[in-house]
Design an enzyme around this catalytic site. Structure first.
Site, PDB file in Angstrom:
ATOM      1  N   LEU A   1       0.114  -6.109  26.069  1.00 43.81           N
ATOM      2  CA  LEU A   1      -0.100  -4.745  26.558  1.00 43.81           C
ATOM      3  C   LEU A   1       0.262  -3.723  25.492  1.00 43.81           C
ATOM      4  O   LEU A   1       1.280  -3.858  24.805  1.00 43.81           O
ATOM      5  CB  LEU A   1       0.761  -4.526  27.809  1.00 43.81           C
TER       6      LEU A   1
ATOM      7  N   ARG B   1     -15.034 -10.286  36.999  1.00 35.11           N
ATOM      8  CA  ARG B   1     -15.036  -9.797  35.623  1.00 35.11           C
ATOM      9  C   ARG B   1     -14.901 -10.976  34.668  1.00 35.11           C
ATOM     10  O   ARG B   1     -14.072 -11.873  34.869  1.00 35.11           O
ATOM     11  CB  ARG B   1     -13.859  -8.828  35.425  1.00 35.11           C
TER      12      ARG B   1
ATOM     13  N   GLU C   1      22.635 -20.948  58.101  1.00 35.70           N
ATOM     14  CA  GLU C   1      22.652 -19.495  57.923  1.00 35.70           C
ATOM     15  C   GLU C   1      21.487 -18.852  58.665  1.00 35.70           C
ATOM     16  O   GLU C   1      21.631 -17.778  59.279  1.00 35.70           O
ATOM     17  CB  GLU C   1      22.576 -19.140  56.440  1.00 35.70           C
TER      18      GLU C   1
ATOM     19  N   ARG D   1     -12.170   8.367  22.984  1.00 39.80           N
ATOM     20  CA  ARG D   1     -13.208   8.126  23.974  1.00 39.80           C
ATOM     21  C   ARG D   1     -13.348   9.296  24.933  1.00 39.80           C
ATOM     22  O   ARG D   1     -12.497   9.538  25.793  1.00 39.80           O
ATOM     23  CB  ARG D   1     -12.875   6.848  24.776  1.00 39.80           C
TER      24      ARG D   1
ATOM     25  N   PHE E   1     -15.377   9.463  27.342  1.00 36.70           N
ATOM     26  CA  PHE E   1     -15.576   8.976  28.709  1.00 36.70           C
ATOM     27  C   PHE E   1     -14.257   8.653  29.398  1.00 36.70           C
ATOM     28  O   PHE E   1     -14.210   8.482  30.622  1.00 36.70           O
ATOM     29  CB  PHE E   1     -16.511   7.761  28.741  1.00 36.70           C
TER      30      PHE E   1
ATOM     31  N   ARG F   1     -19.496  -5.427  31.889  1.00 35.51           N
ATOM     32  CA  ARG F   1     -18.465  -5.904  32.825  1.00 35.51           C
ATOM     33  C   ARG F   1     -18.674  -5.272  34.195  1.00 35.51           C
ATOM     34  O   ARG F   1     -19.120  -4.124  34.303  1.00 35.51           O
ATOM     35  CB  ARG F   1     -17.070  -5.596  32.299  1.00 35.51           C
TER      36      ARG F   1
ATOM     37  N   PRO G   1       0.633   3.990  24.951  1.00 36.29           N
ATOM     38  CA  PRO G   1      -0.631   4.470  25.494  1.00 36.29           C
ATOM     39  C   PRO G   1      -1.805   3.591  25.041  1.00 36.29           C
ATOM     40  O   PRO G   1      -1.708   2.919  23.999  1.00 36.29           O
ATOM     41  CB  PRO G   1      -0.759   5.881  24.938  1.00 36.29           C
ATOM     42  N   HIS G   2      -2.905   3.632  25.789  1.00 35.09           N
ATOM     43  CA  HIS G   2      -4.070   2.847  25.407  1.00 35.09           C
ATOM     44  C   HIS G   2      -4.486   3.244  23.991  1.00 35.09           C
ATOM     45  O   HIS G   2      -4.669   4.429  23.699  1.00 35.09           O
ATOM     46  CB  HIS G   2      -5.216   3.096  26.386  1.00 35.09           C
TER      47      HIS G   2
ATOM     48  N   ASP H   1     -13.752  -2.657  34.846  1.00 39.68           N
ATOM     49  CA  ASP H   1     -12.852  -2.519  33.705  1.00 39.68           C
ATOM     50  C   ASP H   1     -11.752  -1.535  34.097  1.00 39.68           C
ATOM     51  O   ASP H   1     -12.036  -0.363  34.375  1.00 39.68           O
ATOM     52  CB  ASP H   1     -13.620  -2.013  32.486  1.00 39.68           C
TER      53      ASP H   1
ATOM     54  N   THR I   1     -21.968   7.305  31.497  1.00 35.68           N
ATOM     55  CA  THR I   1     -21.835   7.441  30.055  1.00 35.68           C
ATOM     56  C   THR I   1     -22.527   6.300  29.339  1.00 35.68           C
ATOM     57  O   THR I   1     -22.704   5.210  29.894  1.00 35.68           O
ATOM     58  CB  THR I   1     -20.346   7.447  29.637  1.00 35.68           C
TER      59      THR I   1
ATOM     60  N   PRO J   1     -22.784   3.244  26.663  1.00 32.95           N
ATOM     61  CA  PRO J   1     -21.783   2.218  26.312  1.00 32.95           C
ATOM     62  C   PRO J   1     -21.137   2.500  24.965  1.00 32.95           C
ATOM     63  O   PRO J   1     -21.762   3.040  24.054  1.00 32.95           O
ATOM     64  CB  PRO J   1     -22.585   0.923  26.300  1.00 32.95           C
TER      65      PRO J   1
ATOM     66  N   ASP K   1      -8.036  -0.026  32.832  1.00 33.05           N
ATOM     67  CA  ASP K   1      -7.094   0.054  31.710  1.00 33.05           C
ATOM     68  C   ASP K   1      -5.971   1.028  32.032  1.00 33.05           C
ATOM     69  O   ASP K   1      -6.206   2.127  32.571  1.00 33.05           O
ATOM     70  CB  ASP K   1      -7.803   0.537  30.442  1.00 33.05           C
TER      71      ASP K   1
END
Length: 271
Positions: free
Chosen positions: A233, A205, A25, A243, A245, A214, A236-237, A217, A165, A167, A219
């Site tokens: 997973l 990481r 082929e 947060r 930040f 880290r 939504p986060h 990161d 920001t 931690p 997300d």
């Protein structure tokens, strides 16, 4: 992301190419019939009668023909998957594509009209948070953004300002640089997660300490209006609404994006 049911349809474009599992082929080649449904808003072109506001299907046929002849794959599945990438790369105004590849001369020793593979792919809108508090923080973030931009499965649409920001969490560590990006992606949510993990791994990481320092990161905050919750997973986060930040840079690029569970706009969540 623009939603439309408008389509330009190309049916059974005949191409002679060299795809297949069997060596003959690849060596001798055979006939393939390629169909494509191109999802694009045709309203402006239809009202103005201006081809510059649509996609020239002759150009699409030439791209398909060249792709089929320039490459060799074992499987129709691989032909179809890679063809969609080529079409999206050549015609960025596309919202979605359905590709069907028929193989009338499939060497199975039985009579049939054809075997075929048909797939549909479309862009999905996603928002990703960026963070770093080790080494050259800004360089890590800039490199990640550049790698997202260069990936054929992603379109980088917007980048927020980078903010510094304190931690989050109980671990004593250096301050973070944080930001957000808006992308369109052909990746599924889990594929996108794997891609982001690869970028994190490339930045060395480690995940030895929860909420620890880290180099990079990344997300997934939102993916269309999808809700995902499994062992790998959550979208939504689950922490994004707590947060600042995350919300502050996200508000910069998508103030009216809506959290699919809280049913609030990002601007309202910030306030």
């Amino acid at each position: 992301m623009e939603k439309t049911t408008d389509k330009i349809i190309i049916e059974n474009l005949c191409v002679f190419a060299n795809h297949g599992v069997l060596e003959e082929e690849k060596r001798m080649g055979q006939k393939f019939l390629v169909s494509a449904e191109l999802e694009i808003n045709t309203r402006k072109a239809g009202v103005s009668d201006n081809i510059a506001l649509s996609i020239n299907y002759a150009d699409v046929c030439k791209v398909i023909d060249k792709f089929m002849k320039d490459y060799t794959f074992n499987l129709l599945e691989a032909v179809a998957e890679n063809m969609t990438l080529v079409l999206f790369a050549n015609f960025p105004e596309l919202n979605g594509v359905k590709v069907t590849i028929k193989k009338p001369w499939a060497p199975i020793g039985l009579q049939l009209d054809y075997v075929a593979v048909s797939i549909e792919r479309r862009w999905h809108r996603a928002y990703i948070s960026l963070g770093s508090n080790m080494g050259d923080r800004l360089k890590y973030l800039e490199k990640a953004v550049e790698e997202v931009k260069e990936d054929l499965n992603c379109k980088l649409l917007k980048i927020s300002d980078i903010i510094e920001t304190a931690p989050y969490g109980p671990v004593i560590q250096d301050d973070f640089l944080n930001g957000c990006i808006m992308i369109d992606t052909l990746y599924t949510p889990h594929e996108l997660l794997s891609f982001l993990h690869k970028l994190e791994n490339d930045a060395n990481r480690t995940r030895e300490v929860h909420w620890g320092p880290r180099t990079l990161d990344l997300d997934i905050l939102l993916y269309d209006d999808l809700v995902v919750c499994d062992d790998e997973l959550v979208i939504p986060h689950p922490e994004m609404h707590k947060r600042a930040f995350v919300l502050e840079p996200l508000k910069q690029i998508a103030p009216d994006a809506v959290h699919p569970l809280l049913h609030q706009r990002i601007r309202d969540m910030v306030e």
